[in-house]
Design a protein around this motif. Structure first.
Motif, short mmCIF file in Angstrom:
data_model
loop_
_atom_site.label_atom_id
_atom_site.label_comp_id
_atom_site.label_asym_id
_atom_site.label_seq_id
_atom_site.Cartn_x
_atom_site.Cartn_y
_atom_site.Cartn_z
N PHE A 30 0.29 -2.97 10.61
CA PHE A 30 0.32 -4.03 9.60
C PHE A 30 -1.06 -4.70 9.56
CE2 PHE A 30 2.49 -6.91 6.88
CZ PHE A 30 1.89 -8.14 7.06
N ARG A 31 -1.55 -4.96 8.35
CA ARG A 31 -2.90 -5.51 8.20
C ARG A 31 -2.87 -7.03 8.07
NH1 ARG A 31 -6.23 -2.19 8.28
NH2 ARG A 31 -7.43 -0.78 7.07
N ILE A 32 -3.70 -7.69 8.87
CA ILE A 32 -3.90 -9.13 8.80
C ILE A 32 -5.39 -9.36 8.69
CG2 ILE A 32 -3.68 -11.34 9.99
CD1 ILE A 32 -1.21 -10.25 11.38
N GLY A 33 -5.82 -10.01 7.63
CA GLY A 33 -7.24 -10.26 7.43
C GLY A 33 -8.05 -8.98 7.40
N GLY A 34 -7.46 -7.90 6.88
CA GLY A 34 -8.17 -6.63 6.78
C GLY A 34 -8.20 -5.81 8.06
N VAL A 35 -7.56 -6.30 9.11
CA VAL A 35 -7.55 -5.58 10.40
C VAL A 35 -6.11 -5.13 10.69
CG1 VAL A 35 -7.97 -5.80 12.87
CG2 VAL A 35 -9.47 -6.96 11.25
N LEU A 79 1.99 4.43 -6.41
CA LEU A 79 2.48 3.95 -5.11
C LEU A 79 3.52 4.93 -4.59
CD1 LEU A 79 2.92 0.19 -6.06
CD2 LEU A 79 0.98 1.24 -4.87
N GLU A 80 3.31 5.40 -3.37
CA GLU A 80 4.25 6.34 -2.75
C GLU A 80 4.72 5.78 -1.42
OE1 GLU A 80 3.05 10.69 -3.80
OE2 GLU A 80 1.22 9.59 -3.28
N ASN A 81 5.86 6.25 -0.97
CA ASN A 81 6.46 5.90 0.31
C ASN A 81 6.97 4.46 0.36
OD1 ASN A 81 7.23 6.94 2.87
ND2 ASN A 81 5.64 5.71 3.83
N MET A 82 7.25 3.87 -0.80
CA MET A 82 7.80 2.51 -0.81
C MET A 82 9.26 2.53 -0.36
SD MET A 82 6.20 0.64 -4.13
CE MET A 82 6.64 -0.98 -3.53
N VAL A 83 9.98 3.54 -0.80
CA VAL A 83 11.38 3.73 -0.39
C VAL A 83 11.58 5.19 -0.07
CG1 VAL A 83 12.26 1.78 -1.75
CG2 VAL A 83 12.19 4.04 -2.77
N GLY A 84 12.61 5.49 0.66
CA GLY A 84 12.88 6.86 1.05
C GLY A 84 13.41 7.69 -0.11
N LYS A 135 -7.74 -4.14 -7.62
CA LYS A 135 -7.35 -5.15 -6.62
C LYS A 135 -5.98 -4.82 -6.03
CE LYS A 135 -9.83 -8.95 -8.82
NZ LYS A 135 -9.67 -10.19 -9.58
N ALA A 136 -5.06 -4.41 -6.90
CA ALA A 136 -3.71 -4.06 -6.43
C ALA A 136 -3.76 -2.86 -5.49
CB ALA A 136 -2.80 -3.76 -7.62
N GLY A 137 -4.57 -1.86 -5.83
CA GLY A 137 -4.68 -0.67 -4.99
C GLY A 137 -5.14 -1.00 -3.59
N VAL A 138 -6.18 -1.83 -3.50
CA VAL A 138 -6.72 -2.22 -2.19
C VAL A 138 -5.66 -2.99 -1.39
CG1 VAL A 138 -8.42 -3.71 -1.05
CG2 VAL A 138 -9.13 -2.22 -2.92
N ALA A 139 -4.96 -3.90 -2.06
CA ALA A 139 -3.95 -4.71 -1.37
C ALA A 139 -2.72 -3.90 -0.96
CB ALA A 139 -3.54 -5.88 -2.26
N MET A 140 -2.32 -2.94 -1.79
CA MET A 140 -1.09 -2.20 -1.52
C MET A 140 -1.29 -1.04 -0.54
SD MET A 140 1.18 -3.84 -3.21
CE MET A 140 2.62 -2.88 -3.59
N GLN A 141 -2.48 -0.48 -0.47
CA GLN A 141 -2.75 0.66 0.41
C GLN A 141 -2.50 0.26 1.86
OE1 GLN A 141 -3.25 3.83 0.02
NE2 GLN A 141 -3.68 4.25 2.13
N GLY A 142 -1.57 0.95 2.51
CA GLY A 142 -1.30 0.71 3.92
C GLY A 142 -0.35 -0.46 4.19
N ARG A 143 0.05 -1.15 3.15
CA ARG A 143 0.95 -2.29 3.30
C ARG A 143 2.34 -1.80 3.67
NH1 ARG A 143 3.21 -6.05 -1.52
NH2 ARG A 143 5.03 -6.65 -0.35
N TRP A 144 3.08 -2.62 4.38
CA TRP A 144 4.45 -2.27 4.76
C TRP A 144 5.41 -2.83 3.74
CZ3 TRP A 144 5.58 1.07 8.58
CH2 TRP A 144 4.54 1.38 9.45
N PHE A 145 6.31 -2.00 3.27
CA PHE A 145 7.37 -2.39 2.34
C PHE A 145 8.65 -1.95 3.00
CE2 PHE A 145 10.14 -1.75 -1.35
CZ PHE A 145 9.91 -2.90 -2.07
N GLY A 146 9.46 -2.90 3.43
CA GLY A 146 10.61 -2.56 4.25
C GLY A 146 10.08 -2.01 5.56
N LYS A 147 10.47 -0.82 5.91
CA LYS A 147 9.98 -0.20 7.15
C LYS A 147 9.09 0.99 6.84
CE LYS A 147 14.00 -1.54 9.78
NZ LYS A 147 15.17 -1.11 10.52
N VAL A 150 3.10 1.95 2.64
CA VAL A 150 2.81 2.37 1.27
C VAL A 150 1.49 3.13 1.20
CG1 VAL A 150 2.36 1.51 -1.07
CG2 VAL A 150 4.07 0.38 0.37
N ARG A 151 1.49 4.18 0.38
CA ARG A 151 0.26 4.92 0.05
C ARG A 151 -0.06 4.60 -1.41
NH1 ARG A 151 3.35 8.85 2.55
NH2 ARG A 151 3.80 9.82 0.55
N ALA A 152 -1.29 4.17 -1.65
CA ALA A 152 -1.71 3.84 -3.01
C ALA A 152 -2.85 4.77 -3.42
CB ALA A 152 -2.18 2.39 -3.09
#
Length: 157
Positions: A30-35, A79-84, A135-147, A150-152
């Motif tokens: 999970f990313r916090i402050g880009g880390v 966006l891929e891998n948001m849900v199974g 902006k959305a791509g950068v924010a969504m890439q690697g973000r956790w949605f559920g468990k 996400v791949r953007a």
């Protein structure tokens, strides 16, 4: 749940093994402050009123793979891998559109497709401006949605 720490290192104690496993799954990478968070399981140091637990056999999840750099301008975001597979519901389109418009800018269209026999879910978000999509791509890439992480990526019409 108990949290102690400082200087970039934190120790979190959960009430049950099930809670620990669930948190570990959801927070690894999970990313916090880009880390990206890097989690490790350890043994509990005994203290008054606390049972001593032994390390579990559950292996640590590997850190997320570094993502390819996304372009600054994306008109259509995939966006891929948001849900199974087979788990897309009627609310997913609206949820994605609402969040993207609140955070990034005007969304023209959101389409959810289940692809092939495996029913892998792909979400296409078409933005009014390519800057908002970037902006959305950068924010969504690697973000956790559920468990799920996400791949953007950018998608060409």
């Amino acid at each position: 749940t108990k949290v102690e720490g400082g200087g970039g290192l934190f120790v979190v104690e959960y009430a049950s093994e099930a809670s620990t496993a669930q948190a570990f799954q959801a927070l690894q990478g999970f990313r916090i402050g880009g880390v990206a968070l890097q989690l490790a399981r350890g043994t509990q140091t005994p203290h008054a009123g606390s049972p001593v637990s032994s390390p579990t056999a559950m292996p640590a999840l590997p850190p997320p793979k570094p993502a390819a750099k996304l372009p600054d301008r994306i008109k259509i975001l995939l966006l891929e891998n948001m849900v199974g597979p087979g788990e897309a519901d009627d609310e997913l389109e609206g949820e994605v559109k609402e969040e993207c418009e609140e955070k990034f800018g005007k969304v023209l269209e959101v389409k959810v497709y289940e692809m092939g026999k495996a029913k892998n879910v792909r979400v296409f978000v078409k933005f009014a401006s390519a800057e908002a999509g970037g902006k959305a791509g950068v924010a969504m890439q690697g973000r956790w949605f559920g468990k799920r992480q996400v791949r953007a990526s950018s998608y060409s019409e």
